[in-house]
Design a protein around this motif. Structure first.
Motif, PDB file in Angstrom:
ATOM      1  N   LEU A   2      -3.922   3.504  -3.059  1.00 30.21           N
ATOM      2  CA  LEU A   2      -4.886   2.977  -3.238  1.00 30.21           C
ATOM      3  C   LEU A   2      -5.093   1.907  -4.597  1.00 30.21           C
ATOM      4  O   LEU A   2      -4.918   1.946  -5.002  1.00 30.21           O
ATOM      5  N   VAL A   3      -5.440   0.475  -4.423  1.00 28.31           N
ATOM      6  CA  VAL A   3      -5.751  -0.554  -4.762  1.00 28.31           C
ATOM      7  C   VAL A   3      -6.736  -1.258  -4.243  1.00 28.31           C
ATOM      8  O   VAL A   3      -7.349  -1.365  -3.269  1.00 28.31           O
ATOM      9  N   LYS A   4      -7.879  -1.185  -5.065  1.00 31.41           N
ATOM     10  CA  LYS A   4      -9.028  -1.486  -5.776  1.00 31.41           C
ATOM     11  C   LYS A   4      -9.266  -2.844  -5.739  1.00 31.41           C
ATOM     12  O   LYS A   4      -8.733  -3.371  -6.318  1.00 31.41           O
ATOM     13  N   ASN A   5     -10.374  -4.179  -5.078  1.00 31.47           N
ATOM     14  CA  ASN A   5     -10.234  -4.767  -5.102  1.00 31.47           C
ATOM     15  C   ASN A   5     -12.046  -5.774  -6.096  1.00 31.47           C
ATOM     16  O   ASN A   5     -12.646  -4.601  -5.883  1.00 31.47           O
ATOM     17  N   LYS A   6     -11.174  -5.772  -7.271  1.00 27.58           N
ATOM     18  CA  LYS A   6     -12.070  -6.042  -8.386  1.00 27.58           C
ATOM     19  C   LYS A   6     -13.514  -7.163  -8.400  1.00 27.58           C
ATOM     20  O   LYS A   6     -14.427  -7.147  -8.955  1.00 27.58           O
ATOM     21  N   ASP A   7     -13.803  -7.384  -7.008  1.00 24.03           N
ATOM     22  CA  ASP A   7     -14.071  -8.328  -7.083  1.00 24.03           C
ATOM     23  C   ASP A   7     -14.963  -8.627  -5.052  1.00 24.03           C
ATOM     24  O   ASP A   7     -15.153  -9.027  -4.917  1.00 24.03           O
ATOM     25  N   TRP A   8     -14.313  -6.940  -5.151  1.00 26.47           N
ATOM     26  CA  TRP A   8     -15.128  -6.779  -3.599  1.00 26.47           C
ATOM     27  C   TRP A   8     -16.948  -7.027  -3.698  1.00 26.47           C
ATOM     28  O   TRP A   8     -18.095  -6.903  -4.352  1.00 26.47           O
ATOM     29  N   ALA A  26      -1.151  -7.020  -0.957  1.00 28.05           N
ATOM     30  CA  ALA A  26      -1.296  -6.517  -2.024  1.00 28.05           C
ATOM     31  C   ALA A  26      -0.250  -4.633  -1.541  1.00 28.05           C
ATOM     32  O   ALA A  26       0.383  -4.398  -2.233  1.00 28.05           O
ATOM     33  N   ILE A  27      -1.225  -4.470  -0.419  1.00 31.20           N
ATOM     34  CA  ILE A  27      -0.664  -2.569  -0.388  1.00 31.20           C
ATOM     35  C   ILE A  27       0.500  -2.996   0.049  1.00 31.20           C
ATOM     36  O   ILE A  27       1.036  -2.025  -0.172  1.00 31.20           O
ATOM     37  N   ARG A  28       0.837  -3.622   0.430  1.00 26.91           N
ATOM     38  CA  ARG A  28       1.904  -3.542   0.905  1.00 26.91           C
ATOM     39  C   ARG A  28       2.915  -3.943  -0.154  1.00 26.91           C
ATOM     40  O   ARG A  28       4.260  -3.416   0.479  1.00 26.91           O
ATOM     41  N   THR A  29       2.807  -4.907  -0.500  1.00 27.18           N
ATOM     42  CA  THR A  29       3.438  -4.596  -1.831  1.00 27.18           C
ATOM     43  C   THR A  29       4.272  -3.149  -2.793  1.00 27.18           C
ATOM     44  O   THR A  29       4.942  -2.934  -3.416  1.00 27.18           O
ATOM     45  N   ALA A  30       2.774  -2.517  -2.705  1.00 28.35           N
ATOM     46  CA  ALA A  30       2.525  -1.175  -3.829  1.00 28.35           C
ATOM     47  C   ALA A  30       4.136  -0.371  -2.436  1.00 28.35           C
ATOM     48  O   ALA A  30       4.145   0.668  -3.208  1.00 28.35           O
ATOM     49  N   VAL A  78      -5.993   0.385   1.189  1.00 26.95           N
ATOM     50  CA  VAL A  78      -5.057   1.702   1.676  1.00 26.95           C
ATOM     51  C   VAL A  78      -3.838   1.399   1.857  1.00 26.95           C
ATOM     52  O   VAL A  78      -3.172   0.819   2.903  1.00 26.95           O
ATOM     53  N   GLY A  79      -2.791   2.180   2.053  1.00 25.52           N
ATOM     54  CA  GLY A  79      -1.521   2.811   2.661  1.00 25.52           C
ATOM     55  C   GLY A  79      -1.118   4.147   2.927  1.00 25.52           C
ATOM     56  O   GLY A  79      -1.671   5.338   1.366  1.00 25.52           O
ATOM     57  N   ILE A  80      -1.244   4.559   3.683  1.00 25.09           N
ATOM     58  CA  ILE A  80       0.016   6.229   3.926  1.00 25.09           C
ATOM     59  C   ILE A  80       0.529   5.784   4.195  1.00 25.09           C
ATOM     60  O   ILE A  80       0.899   4.973   5.366  1.00 25.09           O
ATOM     61  N   ILE A  81       2.110   6.528   3.308  1.00 25.00           N
ATOM     62  CA  ILE A  81       3.930   5.951   3.982  1.00 25.00           C
ATOM     63  C   ILE A  81       3.759   7.373   4.369  1.00 25.00           C
ATOM     64  O   ILE A  81       3.218   8.564   3.564  1.00 25.00           O
ATOM     65  N   GLU A  82       4.729   7.632   5.608  1.00 22.15           N
ATOM     66  CA  GLU A  82       5.300   8.903   6.037  1.00 22.15           C
ATOM     67  C   GLU A  82       6.359   9.544   6.294  1.00 22.15           C
ATOM     68  O   GLU A  82       7.702   8.288   6.314  1.00 22.15           O
ATOM     69  N   GLY A  83       6.299  10.334   5.953  1.00 21.93           N
ATOM     70  CA  GLY A  83       8.160  10.799   5.915  1.00 21.93           C
ATOM     71  C   GLY A  83       8.652  10.272   4.341  1.00 21.93           C
ATOM     72  O   GLY A  83      10.571  10.557   4.926  1.00 21.93           O
ATOM     73  N   LEU A  84       8.448   9.759   4.170  1.00 21.71           N
ATOM     74  CA  LEU A  84       9.317  10.240   2.489  1.00 21.71           C
ATOM     75  C   LEU A  84      10.057  11.853   1.723  1.00 21.71           C
ATOM     76  O   LEU A  84       9.329  12.780   2.090  1.00 21.71           O
ATOM     77  N   ILE A 124      -9.360 -11.243  -9.914  1.00 17.53           N
ATOM     78  CA  ILE A 124      -8.786  -9.537  -9.822  1.00 17.53           C
ATOM     79  C   ILE A 124      -8.973  -9.455 -11.458  1.00 17.53           C
ATOM     80  O   ILE A 124      -8.224  -8.056 -11.478  1.00 17.53           O
ATOM     81  N   GLU A 125      -8.132 -10.326 -12.238  1.00 13.46           N
ATOM     82  CA  GLU A 125      -6.901  -9.637 -13.530  1.00 13.46           C
ATOM     83  C   GLU A 125      -6.340  -9.553 -13.367  1.00 13.46           C
ATOM     84  O   GLU A 125      -4.941  -9.622 -13.353  1.00 13.46           O
ATOM     85  N   GLU A 126      -6.144  -7.961 -12.385  1.00 15.10           N
ATOM     86  CA  GLU A 126      -4.725  -7.330 -12.721  1.00 15.10           C
ATOM     87  C   GLU A 126      -4.539  -6.200 -11.445  1.00 15.10           C
ATOM     88  O   GLU A 126      -5.641  -5.474 -11.652  1.00 15.10           O
ATOM     89  N   ASP A 127      -4.280  -6.104 -10.168  1.00 11.66           N
ATOM     90  CA  ASP A 127      -4.557  -4.763  -9.678  1.00 11.66           C
ATOM     91  C   ASP A 127      -3.695  -4.317 -10.011  1.00 11.66           C
ATOM     92  O   ASP A 127      -2.607  -4.129 -10.731  1.00 11.66           O
ATOM     93  N   THR A 128      -3.925  -2.742  -9.997  1.00  8.81           N
ATOM     94  CA  THR A 128      -2.984  -1.767 -10.403  1.00  8.81           C
ATOM     95  C   THR A 128      -3.034  -0.988  -8.989  1.00  8.81           C
ATOM     96  O   THR A 128      -4.762  -0.328  -8.123  1.00  8.81           O
TER      97      THR A 128
END
Ligand SMILES: Cc1cc2nc3c(=O)[nH]c(=O)nc-3n(C[C@H](O)[C@H](O)[C@H](O)COP(=O)(O)O)c2cc1C
Length: 380
Positions: free
Chosen positions: A77-83, A128-132, A16-22, A53-57
């Motif tokens: 939100l980026v789900k972990n497909k192999d949770w 992964a979430i920092r990349t998003a 999970v990532g939360i961006i504030e201030g955009l 994981i195949e493909e993060d979305t």
């Protein structure tokens, strides 16, 4: 002020990532975020997990309506497909720390009984979430003509030769390469070196570069240590797991040369320019208006199929370190994360100087700064 937080464990339900201030009114392309997530997952040398994981979305959970930001926090939100952490109690505890990881220090610091409780958060899965988040920052910077590219310079001691100078040519070369390397002549030797390391149960590191074009002069500040753009970029790059060193421009080579061969002479042709850019676009903690060029050293990954010696934290008996499926080389992936974290720092510095609540007002302010010559009245 722009800020973000991330949360999530490597094999937890999601990141999970939360961006504030955009500013409000910024169009966010989910496709662009997903393209960056795909690039982070790829690269020759990554292990079996990325195939599972195949493909993060990414899913945008809040802060965007009709495709545009509305000023409220944007959560991703980026789900972990192999949770795997649904049944934590059934997972075997890990008691042997791996050298080169946060395993031992983390268990001591938080008093955790199972090293898995450290590695789940210390894992580079968080990138992964920092990349998003960085992808969103790039979209903001793009509104002001800034573009970024991260690519691989070196793997296992094999270094690229000269790369295209034109940014678009460089991007095309990087996008076509399985190693994000812009010199096709070294791809095969690099891939052979990765295969050899894999066969020997070993890992490889390397060096990546990030270039940011179109960055205006005057971002960051020299007035206080924690506002220096170079310091902020260094912190961001060194926060990427496995990055152990960085330089601006040709910093290490420059250290061996006299000043007359190092500093970038100033020209004026309607705007201030530099004859060269050996400094990598930052002087005195402030952007010079030239492209920002940083390079980062990535250590060889610490999880080894042929593990190093360690000690069981309970029995104190010497044993080899724990092994779990792992990558062999992540320099290409790290270059994508590098691009993201550099974008974030530049977006923060840009918002500090030109930030407004609305994107359209930001654009007006930025344009006014380009139109205005601050040096019209000469001091006597
Ligand atoms: C994209 C990415 C993927 C990574 N994958 C692995 C991996 O599969 N195995 C491993 O041992 N380290 C991996 N690392 C590096 C470790 O996470 C890192 O070395 C470790 O957390 C210790 O942190 P430090 O190297 O910054 O001290 C990866 C790093 C990045 C950037």
């Amino acid at each position: 002020m722009l800020r973000f937080l991330t949360a999530g464990e490597s094999h937890g339900k999601a990141l999970v990532g939360i961006i504030e201030g955009l500013p409000a009114g910024l169009h966010i392309s989910v496709d662009e975020i997903n393209r960056d997530l795909r690039a982070r997952q790829g690269g020759y040398g990554r292990g079996a997990r990325m195939q599972v994981i195949e493909e993060d979305t990414v899913e945008i959970v809040s802060g965007v309506m009709r495709g545009k930001t509305i000023g409220s926090p944007v959560s991703l939100l980026v789900k972990n497909k192999d949770w795997q952490l649904r049944n934590e109690d059934q997972l075997a505890g890990i008691t042997v720390p791996r050298p080169g990881h946060a395993d031992l220090g983390g268990a001591v610091k938080y008093g955790l009984q199972d090293i898995r409780e450290v590695s789940e958060r210390a894992s580079a899965r968080e990138t992964a979430i920092r990349t998003a988040i960085g992808s969103v920052a790039k979209q903001l910077l793009g509104e002001f003509g800034m573009t970024l590219l991260g690519w691989v310079l070196e793997i296992g001691g094999i270094r690229c030769g000269p790369v295209p100078l034109d940014l678009q040519d460089l991007r095309n070369a990087v996008d076509q390469s399985p190693l994000r390397c812009a010199d096709p002549s070294v791809e095969k030797p690099m891939m052979d070196a990765i295969d050899k390391a894999k066969a020997e149960g070993d890992t490889l590191g390397g060096v990546f570069a990030v270039l940011a074009h179109g960055v205006p002069c005057g971002l960051g500040s020299y007035v206080h240590w924690d506002r220096r753009l170079d310091g902020l970029l260094a912190q961001a790059l060194l926060s990427i797991p496995s990055v152990k060193g960085m330089e601006f421009g040709e910093a290490f080579a420059n250290s061996a040369k006299p000043g007359s061969s190092v500093h970038d002479e100033i020209l004026y042709d309607g705007v201030f320019r530099r004859k060269t850019n050996r400094a990598g676009g930052v002087e005195g903690g402030v952007s010079t208006g030239e492209a920002i060029l940083v390079k980062a050293a990535v250590k060889p990954l610490p999880t080894l199929k042929k593990p190093l010696n360690s000690v069981d934290i309970y029995t104190k008996v010497p044993v080899v370190a724990h092994y779990q499926r792992s990558d062999v080389c992540v320099v290409p992936a790290a270059s994508v994360v590098g691009e993201a974290v550099v974008a974030w720092v530049l977006a923060c510095a840009f918002c500090e100087r030109f930030g407004r609540d609305e994107l359209s007002r930001m654009k007006e302010g930025f344009q006014a700064s380009l139109d205005r010559d601050p040096f019209t009245e000469r001091l006597e």
